[in-house]
Design a protein around this motif. Sequence first.
Motif, mmCIF file in Angstrom:
data_model
loop_
_atom_site.group_PDB
_atom_site.id
_atom_site.type_symbol
_atom_site.label_atom_id
_atom_site.label_comp_id
_atom_site.label_asym_id
_atom_site.label_seq_id
_atom_site.Cartn_x
_atom_site.Cartn_y
_atom_site.Cartn_z
ATOM 1 N N LEU A 18 0.880 -0.757 -0.113
ATOM 2 C CA LEU A 18 -0.287 0.326 0.255
ATOM 3 C C LEU A 18 1.083 1.166 -0.307
ATOM 4 N N LEU A 19 1.770 1.222 0.779
ATOM 5 C CA LEU A 19 2.622 1.845 1.038
ATOM 6 C C LEU A 19 3.717 2.703 -0.216
ATOM 7 N N GLY A 20 3.712 1.606 -0.844
ATOM 8 C CA GLY A 20 4.757 1.338 -1.796
ATOM 9 C C GLY A 20 3.879 2.245 -3.211
ATOM 10 N N GLU A 21 2.372 1.440 -3.589
ATOM 11 C CA GLU A 21 2.121 2.095 -4.634
ATOM 12 C C GLU A 21 1.867 3.730 -4.799
ATOM 13 N N VAL A 22 1.689 4.625 -3.386
ATOM 14 C CA VAL A 22 1.169 5.928 -3.187
ATOM 15 C C VAL A 22 2.924 6.586 -3.405
ATOM 16 N N VAL A 23 3.485 6.072 -2.757
ATOM 17 C CA VAL A 23 5.614 6.529 -3.403
ATOM 18 C C VAL A 23 5.544 6.803 -4.806
ATOM 19 N N GLY A 24 5.254 5.850 -5.619
ATOM 20 C CA GLY A 24 5.333 5.553 -6.566
ATOM 21 C C GLY A 24 4.459 6.327 -7.534
ATOM 22 N N ARG A 25 3.762 6.922 -7.230
ATOM 23 C CA ARG A 25 3.205 8.079 -7.720
ATOM 24 C C ARG A 25 3.204 9.049 -7.183
ATOM 25 N N MET A 26 4.546 9.528 -6.371
ATOM 26 C CA MET A 26 4.933 11.213 -6.280
ATOM 27 C C MET A 26 5.328 11.349 -7.614
ATOM 28 N N LYS A 27 5.866 12.509 -8.071
ATOM 29 C CA LYS A 27 6.162 12.968 -8.768
ATOM 30 C C LYS A 27 7.876 14.029 -8.129
ATOM 31 N N PRO A 32 9.168 18.649 -2.337
ATOM 32 C CA PRO A 32 9.291 20.244 -1.157
ATOM 33 C C PRO A 32 7.982 20.733 -0.868
ATOM 34 N N LEU A 33 6.884 19.724 -1.150
ATOM 35 C CA LEU A 33 5.790 19.546 -0.101
ATOM 36 C C LEU A 33 6.047 19.584 1.378
ATOM 37 N N PRO A 34 5.003 20.461 2.237
ATOM 38 C CA PRO A 34 5.169 19.611 3.186
ATOM 39 C C PRO A 34 3.847 18.906 3.047
ATOM 40 N N GLY A 76 18.767 9.444 -2.814
ATOM 41 C CA GLY A 76 20.699 9.365 -4.080
ATOM 42 C C GLY A 76 19.584 10.402 -5.248
ATOM 43 N N GLY A 77 19.840 9.825 -6.332
ATOM 44 C CA GLY A 77 19.085 10.147 -6.987
ATOM 45 C C GLY A 77 17.368 10.201 -7.405
ATOM 46 N N ASP A 78 16.687 9.278 -6.691
ATOM 47 C CA ASP A 78 15.831 8.766 -7.226
ATOM 48 C C ASP A 78 14.685 7.580 -5.911
ATOM 49 N N PRO A 79 14.782 8.669 -5.367
ATOM 50 C CA PRO A 79 13.726 8.384 -4.404
ATOM 51 C C PRO A 79 12.794 7.232 -4.267
ATOM 52 N N ARG A 80 11.730 7.403 -5.368
ATOM 53 C CA ARG A 80 10.958 6.415 -5.582
ATOM 54 C C ARG A 80 11.714 4.956 -5.211
ATOM 55 N N ALA A 136 -0.109 9.909 0.974
ATOM 56 C CA ALA A 136 -1.389 10.127 -0.548
ATOM 57 C C ALA A 136 -1.873 11.159 -0.252
ATOM 58 N N VAL A 137 -2.185 11.829 0.956
ATOM 59 C CA VAL A 137 -3.272 13.362 1.110
ATOM 60 C C VAL A 137 -1.801 14.750 0.238
ATOM 61 N N THR A 138 -0.307 14.039 0.153
ATOM 62 C CA THR A 138 0.311 14.948 0.384
ATOM 63 C C THR A 138 0.460 15.140 -1.489
ATOM 64 N N VAL A 139 0.138 13.881 -1.594
ATOM 65 C CA VAL A 139 0.539 14.081 -3.809
ATOM 66 C C VAL A 139 -0.910 14.042 -4.286
ATOM 67 N N GLY A 140 -2.249 14.012 -3.778
ATOM 68 C CA GLY A 140 -3.446 13.876 -4.138
ATOM 69 C C GLY A 140 -3.871 13.279 -4.843
ATOM 70 N N VAL A 141 -3.396 11.867 -4.680
ATOM 71 C CA VAL A 141 -4.023 9.968 -4.347
ATOM 72 C C VAL A 141 -4.966 9.332 -3.667
ATOM 73 N N PRO A 142 -5.488 9.231 -3.894
ATOM 74 C CA PRO A 142 -6.298 7.746 -3.099
ATOM 75 C C PRO A 142 -5.733 7.082 -1.757
ATOM 76 N N TRP A 143 -5.982 6.855 -0.919
ATOM 77 C CA TRP A 143 -5.533 6.346 0.289
ATOM 78 C C TRP A 143 -6.782 4.913 0.522
ATOM 79 N N GLU A 144 -6.403 3.477 0.679
ATOM 80 C CA GLU A 144 -7.613 2.997 0.254
ATOM 81 C C GLU A 144 -6.387 1.593 0.773
#
Length: 202
Positions: A18-27, A32-34, A76-80, A136-144
Amino acid sequence: MEIHKADVQELDRRALTLLGEVVGRMKDDQLPLPTPCPDWTLHGLIRHLVSQNEGFAAAARGAGGTLSVWREGDLGGDPRAAFEASAALVGEAFAEDGVLDRPFVLPEVREGGAFPGRVAIGFHFLDCVVHAWDVAVTVGVPWEPDEELTAAALRIAERVPEEGRGPGAAFDRRLPHPDGAPPCHRLLGLLGRTPRGAGGSC
């Protein structure tokens, strides 16, 4: 109600997914977002997640007693990719034979003594479920999280003591929720978070 010790490994695997799915959707431009965690930007939160995965993996193998192993997460250079590597590391450690009954030293939870593996993995599971919401709320995707994950996380969250909560701690003070609130609202409130959706949405 306790989580049966034979189930906590599977629950943790699902929470990591579940966590990996939302991390994978961040840009990248969202780093830098709070976040709902007052001290962390999204970059800081992902670094925390990587550090925690590495720390729990070390603890599962008897090397968690030094605070530095909980704080050296490198994106490193790739947080995901860094998160994926740390998730694989802790997943492998938690799948080892006998891990449920090993002593885990968790200096970020308490000084001195150790927790049984099944309890420590429960802590990691809860952390994954709630931080999935933070991301999820930071990047604007569902948390399910499904009903089983939510119910299991609730059982653990209800036992987190009020002592030691607050700014800088793992969890903030409990927040009240209205009677009849859906389980996901109760879970977030127990961990000091305010649901951001209406009705049953979190």
